[in-house]
Design a protein around this motif. Structure first.
Motif, PDB file in Angstrom:
ATOM      1  N   ARG A 135      -3.914   9.641  -2.158  1.00 58.54           N
ATOM      2  CA  ARG A 135      -4.318  11.006  -1.921  1.00 58.54           C
ATOM      3  C   ARG A 135      -3.311  12.043  -1.349  1.00 58.54           C
ATOM      4  NH1 ARG A 135      -7.681  10.104  -3.730  1.00 58.54           N
ATOM      5  NH2 ARG A 135      -9.849   9.767  -3.196  1.00 58.54           N
ATOM      6  N   SER A 136      -1.904  11.380  -1.576  1.00 51.65           N
ATOM      7  CA  SER A 136      -0.618  12.526  -1.343  1.00 51.65           C
ATOM      8  C   SER A 136      -0.872  13.610  -2.277  1.00 51.65           C
ATOM      9  CB  SER A 136       0.508  11.585  -1.254  1.00 51.65           C
ATOM     10  OG  SER A 136       1.839  12.422  -1.557  1.00 51.65           O
ATOM     11  N   PRO A 137      -0.328  14.846  -1.915  1.00 52.75           N
ATOM     12  CA  PRO A 137      -0.285  15.662  -2.931  1.00 52.75           C
ATOM     13  C   PRO A 137       0.849  15.618  -4.036  1.00 52.75           C
ATOM     14  CG  PRO A 137       0.166  16.818  -0.681  1.00 52.75           C
ATOM     15  CD  PRO A 137      -0.252  15.309  -0.675  1.00 52.75           C
ATOM     16  N   GLY A 192       0.897  -1.133   0.003  1.00 53.26           N
ATOM     17  CA  GLY A 192      -0.067   0.065  -0.141  1.00 53.26           C
ATOM     18  C   GLY A 192       1.044   1.140   0.073  1.00 53.26           C
ATOM     19  N   THR A 193       2.047   1.137   0.106  1.00 55.44           N
ATOM     20  CA  THR A 193       2.914   2.316   0.121  1.00 55.44           C
ATOM     21  C   THR A 193       3.436   3.044  -1.118  1.00 55.44           C
ATOM     22  OG1 THR A 193       4.803   0.766   0.052  1.00 55.44           O
ATOM     23  CG2 THR A 193       4.324   1.412   2.281  1.00 55.44           C
ATOM     24  N   ALA A 194       3.965   4.278  -1.041  1.00 54.44           N
ATOM     25  CA  ALA A 194       4.131   4.804  -2.516  1.00 54.44           C
ATOM     26  C   ALA A 194       5.363   5.617  -2.326  1.00 54.44           C
ATOM     27  CB  ALA A 194       2.893   5.799  -2.707  1.00 54.44           C
ATOM     28  N   VAL A 195       5.933   5.776  -3.387  1.00 51.31           N
ATOM     29  CA  VAL A 195       7.283   6.425  -3.433  1.00 51.31           C
ATOM     30  C   VAL A 195       6.964   8.043  -3.845  1.00 51.31           C
ATOM     31  CG1 VAL A 195       8.774   4.645  -4.145  1.00 51.31           C
ATOM     32  CG2 VAL A 195       7.691   6.025  -5.732  1.00 51.31           C
ATOM     33  N   GLY A 196       5.768   8.461  -4.421  1.00 49.20           N
ATOM     34  CA  GLY A 196       5.616   9.808  -4.848  1.00 49.20           C
ATOM     35  C   GLY A 196       6.436  10.334  -6.193  1.00 49.20           C
ATOM     36  N   ALA A 197       5.722  11.410  -6.720  1.00 49.11           N
ATOM     37  CA  ALA A 197       6.174  11.632  -7.931  1.00 49.11           C
ATOM     38  C   ALA A 197       7.556  12.169  -8.095  1.00 49.11           C
ATOM     39  CB  ALA A 197       5.366  12.874  -8.371  1.00 49.11           C
TER      40      ALA A 197
END
Ligand SMILES: Cc1ncc(COP(=O)(O)O)c(C=O)c1O
Length: 369
Positions: free
Chosen positions: A207-209, A175-180
């Protein structure tokens, strides 16, 4: 006088053998239908949407069912054009398939040669080793670091034999993310002749910006394929519709490898209506996200370890207790997914299912830390 030649299927005659690579792929053995569970069981093991299709989508499905004696078009053209308008990309950049898992097979056929290396994180989406091995390619698995893609290690694992990188953002099962920002730095490090498959199956729950948008990124990156699906946010897992966005040369290669008519008529119509009523579906996604945060906070408050999630599921790093906990919860009608020795993946369900989960968590001995 008659002579008898042995029958070609007589014992001792050679039988057809499947390709050797299939020996490394788990077998699917049809199981007898499961007996009905006692009491209502909550399916929290496949990251499905807890809401059934909206009435408008069900009406479409019923209407389309009356035409099920007709073939669909070879590629779902109406859906392709509707998606192209929705995403503001040329139709030539779209590929559809029977779920995004179908498109993974197209990628394997279109891109991988025996002996090529495919880099992906582990644990990640279970299709990755299968698609890789099926093509006779070599998996290069890079362990997650604290449940998150280790992009430096993945970039270092890309070598002269690497043909593709598979990147699940946000990651299943953690469920984790690294981000843009981190993703773009990583993409800049991957050579242009290596295909990067960005799996955004859970894009709508992110939902992270700093959430990346693979469709936007693909315009400047000829080696990027972004996968999305109608199975999760759009609640159509049973219909089997997924799509990919890539620049024209790769998209064309993937379309060549599609199973003809692989997206059925009813599935295409259901997806078209889902796009029309997207706003209503995204409200439901909002509710799932709120439930995700409520359930995670509840579990943390009870002393359970739960990773932050940008998806519609939660990852509980339960280690060697994963199977024990899953077994205890199954007896309470909560069907969750245990990854033996590693953790539990629990889909965010209806508020009722999530309440039951919190009660179960309260009454279960948490894993030793
Ligand atoms: C990361 C990821 N990609 C793809 C899929 C499969 O989606 P589809 O139903 O579109 O084949 C899943 C399903 O769980 C998934 O977790």
């Amino acid at each position: 006088m008659t002579t008898t030649t042995p029958h070609p299927t007589a014992p001792g005659t050679p039988a057809p053998t499947p390709r050797a690579v299939l020996a490394g792929i788990p077998a699917y053995v049809p199981k007898p239908p499961a007996p009905p569970a006692e009491g209502p069981a909550h399916r929290l093991f496949l990251n499905e949407n807890p809401y059934p299709p909206l009435p408008s989508v069900r009406e479409t499905i019923a209407r389309a069912a009356a035409e099920a004696h007709h073939y669909p078009t070879i590629h779902p053209e109406r859906l392709t054009h509707a998606l192209a308008r929705r995403l503001d990309v040329p139709p030539a950049h779209l590929v559809t398939g029977p779920g995004s898992v179908g498109i993974y097979q197209q990628i394997g056929q279109a891109v991988l040669e025996p002996g090529d290396e495919v880099v992906y994180a582990w644990p990640s989406f279970e299709a990755y080793p299968i698609v890789t091995r099926m093509a006779g390619a070599v998996p290069v698995e890079v362990p997650l670091a604290d449940g998150v893609h280790d992009l430096d290690a993945m970039a270092a694992a890309v070598g002269p034999r690497t043909r593709a990188v598979l990147l699940c953002e946000p990651n299943n099962p953690t469920g984790t993310a690294v981000g843009a920002a981190a993703l773009e730095r990583f993409l800049d490090r991957v050579p242009g002749d290596v295909l990067v498959v960005l799996d955004e199956a859970y894009f709508e729950f992110y939902r992270s910006p700093d959430a990346p948008d693979g469709v936007a990124l693909h315009h400047d990156r000829p080696n990027l394929v972004t996968l999305r699906t109608f199975s999760k946010a759009y609640g159509l897992a049973g219909m089997r519709v997924g799509y990919a966005v890539a620049q024209a040369p790769i998209a064309e290669a993937l379309r060549k490898c599609a199973v003809p008519c692989g997206v059925g008529r009813v599935a295409e119509e259901a997806a078209l209506t889902a796009l029309e009523v997207e706003a209503e579906l995204l409200e439901r996604v909002e509710r799932v996200v709120a439930e995700r945060e409520r359930t995670r906070a509840g579990l943390l408050g009870l002393g359970w370890e739960v990773l932050p999630s940008e998806t519609n599921f939660l990852w509980l790093p339960a280690g060697s207790d994963a199977e024990r906990v899953a077994g205890e919860w199954e007896r309470r009608g909560l069907l969750v997914r245990a990854f033996p020795g590693d953790g539990l993946r629990v889909t965010v369900g209806s508020p009722e299912a999530n309440d039951l989960l919190l009660t179960a968590a309260k009454e279960t001995v948490p894993p030793a830390r």
